[in-house]
Design a protein around this motif. Structure first.
Motif, PDB file in Angstrom:
ATOM      1  N   SER A  11     -52.900   5.980  27.889  1.00  0.00           N
ATOM      2  CA  SER A  11     -51.648   6.385  27.263  1.00  0.00           C
ATOM      3  C   SER A  11     -51.806   7.763  26.652  1.00  0.00           C
ATOM      4  O   SER A  11     -52.875   8.136  26.181  1.00  0.00           O
ATOM      5  CB  SER A  11     -51.252   5.380  26.176  1.00  0.00           C
ATOM      6  N   PHE A  12     -50.732   8.548  26.692  1.00  0.00           N
ATOM      7  CA  PHE A  12     -50.750   9.895  26.141  1.00  0.00           C
ATOM      8  C   PHE A  12     -50.231   9.858  24.712  1.00  0.00           C
ATOM      9  O   PHE A  12     -49.159  10.390  24.414  1.00  0.00           O
ATOM     10  CB  PHE A  12     -49.913  10.819  27.022  1.00  0.00           C
ATOM     11  N   GLN A  13     -51.003   9.239  23.848  1.00  0.00           N
ATOM     12  CA  GLN A  13     -50.601   9.131  22.455  1.00  0.00           C
ATOM     13  C   GLN A  13     -51.783   9.457  21.554  1.00  0.00           C
ATOM     14  O   GLN A  13     -52.939   9.139  21.869  1.00  0.00           O
ATOM     15  CB  GLN A  13     -50.065   7.727  22.155  1.00  0.00           C
ATOM     16  N   LEU A  14     -51.486  10.077  20.405  1.00  0.00           N
ATOM     17  CA  LEU A  14     -52.544  10.544  19.520  1.00  0.00           C
ATOM     18  C   LEU A  14     -53.450   9.420  19.035  1.00  0.00           C
ATOM     19  O   LEU A  14     -54.667   9.590  18.926  1.00  0.00           O
ATOM     20  CB  LEU A  14     -51.933  11.273  18.315  1.00  0.00           C
ATOM     21  N   TRP A  15     -52.883   8.257  18.739  1.00  0.00           N
ATOM     22  CA  TRP A  15     -53.691   7.185  18.159  1.00  0.00           C
ATOM     23  C   TRP A  15     -54.791   6.719  19.111  1.00  0.00           C
ATOM     24  O   TRP A  15     -55.849   6.276  18.667  1.00  0.00           O
ATOM     25  CB  TRP A  15     -52.819   6.000  17.749  1.00  0.00           C
ATOM     26  N   SER A  16     -54.556   6.857  20.416  1.00  0.00           N
ATOM     27  CA  SER A  16     -55.557   6.373  21.378  1.00  0.00           C
ATOM     28  C   SER A  16     -56.682   7.365  21.605  1.00  0.00           C
ATOM     29  O   SER A  16     -57.673   7.041  22.254  1.00  0.00           O
ATOM     30  CB  SER A  16     -54.879   6.052  22.710  1.00  0.00           C
ATOM     31  N   THR A  17     -56.560   8.601  21.051  1.00  0.00           N
ATOM     32  CA  THR A  17     -57.634   9.579  21.235  1.00  0.00           C
ATOM     33  C   THR A  17     -58.865   9.233  20.408  1.00  0.00           C
ATOM     34  O   THR A  17     -59.928   9.823  20.600  1.00  0.00           O
ATOM     35  CB  THR A  17     -57.153  10.992  20.849  1.00  0.00           C
ATOM     36  N   SER A  18     -58.730   8.281  19.482  1.00  0.00           N
ATOM     37  CA  SER A  18     -59.881   7.856  18.685  1.00  0.00           C
ATOM     38  C   SER A  18     -60.892   7.076  19.519  1.00  0.00           C
ATOM     39  O   SER A  18     -62.028   6.865  19.090  1.00  0.00           O
ATOM     40  CB  SER A  18     -59.417   6.976  17.520  1.00  0.00           C
ATOM     41  N   GLY A  19     -60.468   6.662  20.710  1.00  0.00           N
ATOM     42  CA  GLY A  19     -61.346   5.874  21.562  1.00  0.00           C
ATOM     43  C   GLY A  19     -61.220   4.384  21.335  1.00  0.00           C
ATOM     44  O   GLY A  19     -61.770   3.584  22.082  1.00  0.00           O
ATOM     45  N   GLU A  20     -60.467   3.990  20.294  1.00  0.00           N
ATOM     46  CA  GLU A  20     -60.253   2.569  20.023  1.00  0.00           C
ATOM     47  C   GLU A  20     -59.001   2.083  20.746  1.00  0.00           C
ATOM     48  O   GLU A  20     -58.039   2.826  20.937  1.00  0.00           O
ATOM     49  CB  GLU A  20     -60.089   2.331  18.523  1.00  0.00           C
ATOM     50  N   ASN A  21     -59.004   0.828  21.116  1.00  0.00           N
ATOM     51  CA  ASN A  21     -57.848   0.207  21.744  1.00  0.00           C
ATOM     52  C   ASN A  21     -57.615  -1.165  21.136  1.00  0.00           C
ATOM     53  O   ASN A  21     -58.525  -1.762  20.553  1.00  0.00           O
ATOM     54  CB  ASN A  21     -58.053   0.056  23.257  1.00  0.00           C
ATOM     55  N   CYS A  22     -56.394  -1.644  21.268  1.00  0.00           N
ATOM     56  CA  CYS A  22     -56.102  -2.997  20.808  1.00  0.00           C
ATOM     57  C   CYS A  22     -56.629  -4.015  21.818  1.00  0.00           C
ATOM     58  O   CYS A  22     -56.559  -3.789  23.033  1.00  0.00           O
ATOM     59  CB  CYS A  22     -54.594  -3.173  20.615  1.00  0.00           C
ATOM     60  N   PRO A  23     -57.157  -5.136  21.350  1.00  0.00           N
ATOM     61  CA  PRO A  23     -57.704  -6.148  22.261  1.00  0.00           C
ATOM     62  C   PRO A  23     -56.616  -6.753  23.155  1.00  0.00           C
ATOM     63  O   PRO A  23     -55.420  -6.703  22.839  1.00  0.00           O
ATOM     64  CB  PRO A  23     -58.273  -7.206  21.301  1.00  0.00           C
ATOM     65  N   GLU A  24     -57.044  -7.313  24.262  1.00  0.00           N
ATOM     66  CA  GLU A  24     -56.122  -8.048  25.133  1.00  0.00           C
ATOM     67  C   GLU A  24     -55.481  -9.183  24.329  1.00  0.00           C
ATOM     68  O   GLU A  24     -56.121  -9.798  23.477  1.00  0.00           O
ATOM     69  CB  GLU A  24     -56.856  -8.623  26.342  1.00  0.00           C
ATOM     70  N   GLY A  25     -54.218  -9.441  24.618  1.00  0.00           N
ATOM     71  CA  GLY A  25     -53.495 -10.485  23.897  1.00  0.00           C
ATOM     72  C   GLY A  25     -52.832  -9.998  22.624  1.00  0.00           C
ATOM     73  O   GLY A  25     -52.178 -10.777  21.929  1.00  0.00           O
ATOM     74  N   THR A  26     -53.000  -8.701  22.305  1.00  0.00           N
ATOM     75  CA  THR A  26     -52.338  -8.110  21.137  1.00  0.00           C
ATOM     76  C   THR A  26     -51.460  -6.961  21.586  1.00  0.00           C
ATOM     77  O   THR A  26     -51.560  -6.467  22.723  1.00  0.00           O
ATOM     78  CB  THR A  26     -53.356  -7.596  20.104  1.00  0.00           C
ATOM     79  N   VAL A  27     -50.576  -6.510  20.696  1.00  0.00           N
ATOM     80  CA  VAL A  27     -49.760  -5.321  20.945  1.00  0.00           C
ATOM     81  C   VAL A  27     -49.958  -4.354  19.783  1.00  0.00           C
ATOM     82  O   VAL A  27     -50.067  -4.782  18.631  1.00  0.00           O
ATOM     83  CB  VAL A  27     -48.268  -5.669  21.113  1.00  0.00           C
ATOM     84  N   PRO A  28     -50.036  -3.041  20.064  1.00  0.00           N
ATOM     85  CA  PRO A  28     -50.182  -2.058  18.989  1.00  0.00           C
ATOM     86  C   PRO A  28     -48.834  -1.748  18.353  1.00  0.00           C
ATOM     87  O   PRO A  28     -47.877  -1.395  19.041  1.00  0.00           O
ATOM     88  CB  PRO A  28     -50.745  -0.834  19.711  1.00  0.00           C
ATOM     89  N   ILE A  29     -48.771  -1.884  17.034  1.00  0.00           N
ATOM     90  CA  ILE A  29     -47.515  -1.639  16.308  1.00  0.00           C
ATOM     91  C   ILE A  29     -47.779  -0.632  15.197  1.00  0.00           C
ATOM     92  O   ILE A  29     -48.675  -0.826  14.373  1.00  0.00           O
ATOM     93  CB  ILE A  29     -46.943  -2.939  15.715  1.00  0.00           C
ATOM     94  N   ARG A  30     -47.000   0.435  15.167  1.00  0.00           N
ATOM     95  CA  ARG A  30     -47.121   1.445  14.126  1.00  0.00           C
ATOM     96  C   ARG A  30     -46.634   0.853  12.807  1.00  0.00           C
ATOM     97  O   ARG A  30     -45.502   0.397  12.699  1.00  0.00           O
ATOM     98  CB  ARG A  30     -46.305   2.684  14.487  1.00  0.00           C
ATOM     99  N   ARG A  31     -47.527   0.839  11.820  1.00  0.00           N
ATOM    100  CA  ARG A  31     -47.214   0.162  10.561  1.00  0.00           C
ATOM    101  C   ARG A  31     -46.150   0.913   9.766  1.00  0.00           C
ATOM    102  O   ARG A  31     -46.174   2.133   9.651  1.00  0.00           O
ATOM    103  CB  ARG A  31     -48.479   0.020   9.722  1.00  0.00           C
ATOM    104  N   THR A  32     -45.219   0.177   9.220  1.00  0.00           N
ATOM    105  CA  THR A  32     -44.150   0.740   8.406  1.00  0.00           C
ATOM    106  C   THR A  32     -44.567   0.756   6.940  1.00  0.00           C
ATOM    107  O   THR A  32     -45.135  -0.216   6.438  1.00  0.00           O
ATOM    108  CB  THR A  32     -42.859  -0.093   8.557  1.00  0.00           C
ATOM    109  N   THR A  33     -44.268   1.856   6.255  1.00  0.00           N
ATOM    110  CA  THR A  33     -44.650   2.004   4.856  1.00  0.00           C
ATOM    111  C   THR A  33     -43.429   2.022   3.951  1.00  0.00           C
ATOM    112  O   THR A  33     -42.296   2.196   4.401  1.00  0.00           O
ATOM    113  CB  THR A  33     -45.425   3.303   4.630  1.00  0.00           C
ATOM    114  N   GLU A  34     -43.688   1.886   2.661  1.00  0.00           N
ATOM    115  CA  GLU A  34     -42.623   2.024   1.670  1.00  0.00           C
ATOM    116  C   GLU A  34     -41.981   3.403   1.759  1.00  0.00           C
ATOM    117  O   GLU A  34     -40.761   3.541   1.660  1.00  0.00           O
ATOM    118  CB  GLU A  34     -43.192   1.792   0.273  1.00  0.00           C
ATOM    119  N   GLU A  35     -42.820   4.440   1.947  1.00  0.00           N
ATOM    120  CA  GLU A  35     -42.289   5.792   2.032  1.00  0.00           C
ATOM    121  C   GLU A  35     -41.334   5.944   3.210  1.00  0.00           C
ATOM    122  O   GLU A  35     -40.342   6.680   3.126  1.00  0.00           O
ATOM    123  CB  GLU A  35     -43.437   6.802   2.156  1.00  0.00           C
TER     124      GLU A  35
END
Length: 444
Positions: free
Chosen positions: A144-168
């Motif tokens: 995927s061409f997204q900044l979060w995946s450049t860390s080399g980490e990925n979400c395990p199979e059976g999960t979905v990556p969700i951008r966390r929502t903050t109070e701000e």
């Protein structure tokens, strides 16, 4: 067209300061102090007296006509925000820190917000259907061409990556009720709509069961926090009144929604003309994500550069003939997920219009047109490497086949501010260039 900031909070004390961010008023800070009722009354009275001498900013940090400070109202607002955050931020089995500051939660796929919907409770995501005929599947799925995946980490199979929502994130919204939703607007392209300006190509007059296009990604300048600039596809049905149904996907720069100026991959849907149904991304129960590689609402990287490299993304939306759900593919063959057909009225059957193009919000600061850019910020006539483009425009017909467009109409609401020029060739098929700088000598 969703945000980030804290680990799972269901078991977090309500007054844990680490979960409430740092934009707190004096009243909200009181919940972190173990004090007696007498002292509480004294502190509140003191804060009220002080507010008559020194202005106390509201939690939303925006201009307001209200000058009085109401501690109980502020506390109630914080309680509502906390409850909403607990609802949309699901428990994560793994968390990834993105270079741009986002926190990506890896959530079990059947725990994502979609399954809060009464018609989906207890279910799991469906298996993917066959792609439309004529769709050329990639040999392999690329990263995927997204900044979060450049860390080399990925979400395990059976999960979905969700951008966390903050109070701000919620506090930046024009109102708590409007967080994650578009302001209702008139969508018909024969006329312009208040505050929203477009440069689009569209087809109408037939039954459509999906659409496909490639869009180059830019990072346009957005002049005001409550404006945005986006490029997207719309799959539309209904009368353009209160029964309007839309499915939308593309990229957007929205400081209000995300708190920055990164272009981000987004989705949207509504079944009642943006009134009470629908939302961006996964900010309500609706879209069902099925992939562990794409985070909806996360920043796209790389982006196109003026007179330099061009980077585009491909989007495909189509209706599964067997179950009737509308599926979304992003990039090189990555199935993101689907909108269940029961979310809609008219789109349970087919679409009557498909649109491609750009949209900006013009808040007319100081009575002048905004300088918010559309696309690259350059006009269509400047062409490749300078202007934004949509290429290889196609629609899905009644027997689930991708076909070229036969009657593309291009239209710009305010061509002196943002314009569009269409064409067709053997390499790009149907295409158009579009965009502009906003305010200029011809667009005051």
């Amino acid at each position: 067209m969703v945000p980030a900031s804290f680990l799972w909070r269901k078991n977090t004390p309500h007054c844990d300061p680490s979960t409430l961010g740092h934009r707190l008023s004096m009243a909200s800070a009181l919940c972190f102090i173990n004090i007696t009722p007498t002292i509480l009354i004294f502190v509140l009275l003191f804060s009220l007296l002080a507010s008559t001498i020194t202005p106390v900013h509201s939690l939303q940090q925006r201009p307001t006509n209200q000058t009085d400070f109401h501690p109980q109202q502020e506390l109630n607002k914080l309680k509502m925000i906390r409850a909403h955050l607990d609802k949309i931020n699901k428990p994560a089995i793994h968390t990834i820190q993105s270079p741009d500051g986002d926190i990506i939660d890896c959530v079990l796929s059947h725990h994502q917000p979609a399954f809060d919907h009464p018609k989906l409770q207890g279910q799991k995501p469906l298996d993917p259907p066959e792609r439309p005929q004529g769709h050329k599947p990639p040999r392999t799925e690329t990263e995927s061409f997204q900044l979060w995946s450049t860390s080399g980490e990925n979400c395990p199979e059976g999960t979905v990556p969700i951008r966390r929502t903050t109070e701000e994130d919620i506090l930046r919204a024009t109102s708590f009720q409007m967080f994650g939703r578009k302001v209702r607007k008139w969508v018909r392209r024969e006329t312009s709509s208040d505050g929203h300006e477009h440069a689009v190509g569209y087809v109408t007059g037939e039954h459509y069961f999906g659409a496909k296009a490639s869009i180059n990604v830019w990072a346009p300048r957005v002049a005001d926090q409550y404006e945005f600039s986006l490029s997207q596809m719309w799959v539309i049905s209904g009368s353009f009144g209160d029964d309007l149904n839309t499915i939308e996907a593309g990229w957007q720069v929205s400081p209000e929604l995300y708190g920055d100026n990164y272009p981000r991959f987004f989705t949207y849907w509504t079944s009642d003309a943006y009134q009470a149904t629908g939302c961006y991304n996964l900010l309500c129960s609706g879209f069902v994500q099925t992939n562990n590689k794409i985070a909806i609402g996360a920043a796209i990287s790389p982006t196109s550069s003026f007179e330099g490299g061009q980077f585009d993304i491909s989007l495909l939306v189509w209706k599964d003939p067997k179950h009737g759900n509308w599926w979304l593919e992003f990039g090189s063959g990555v199935l993101v997920g689907y909108w269940p057909s029961f979310l809609f009225t008219h789109l349970q059957d087919h679409a009557t219009m498909v649109q491609f193009g750009g949209e900006v919000v013009n808040s007319s600061p100081s009575g002048l047109h905004t300088t918010t850019e559309m696309g690259s910020g350059h006009f269509a006539g400047e062409g490749f490497g300078k202007a934004s483009y949509f290429r290889n425009l196609q629609v899905v017909d009644w027997d689930n086949s991708l076909v070229p467009l036969s009657n593309l109409v291009v239209l710009a609401d305010h061509p002196n501010c943002y314009d569009i020029e269409g064409g067709i060739n053997t390499v790009w098929g149907n295409y158009f260039y579009y965009g502009g700088p906003g305010r200029n000598d011809r667009c005051p």
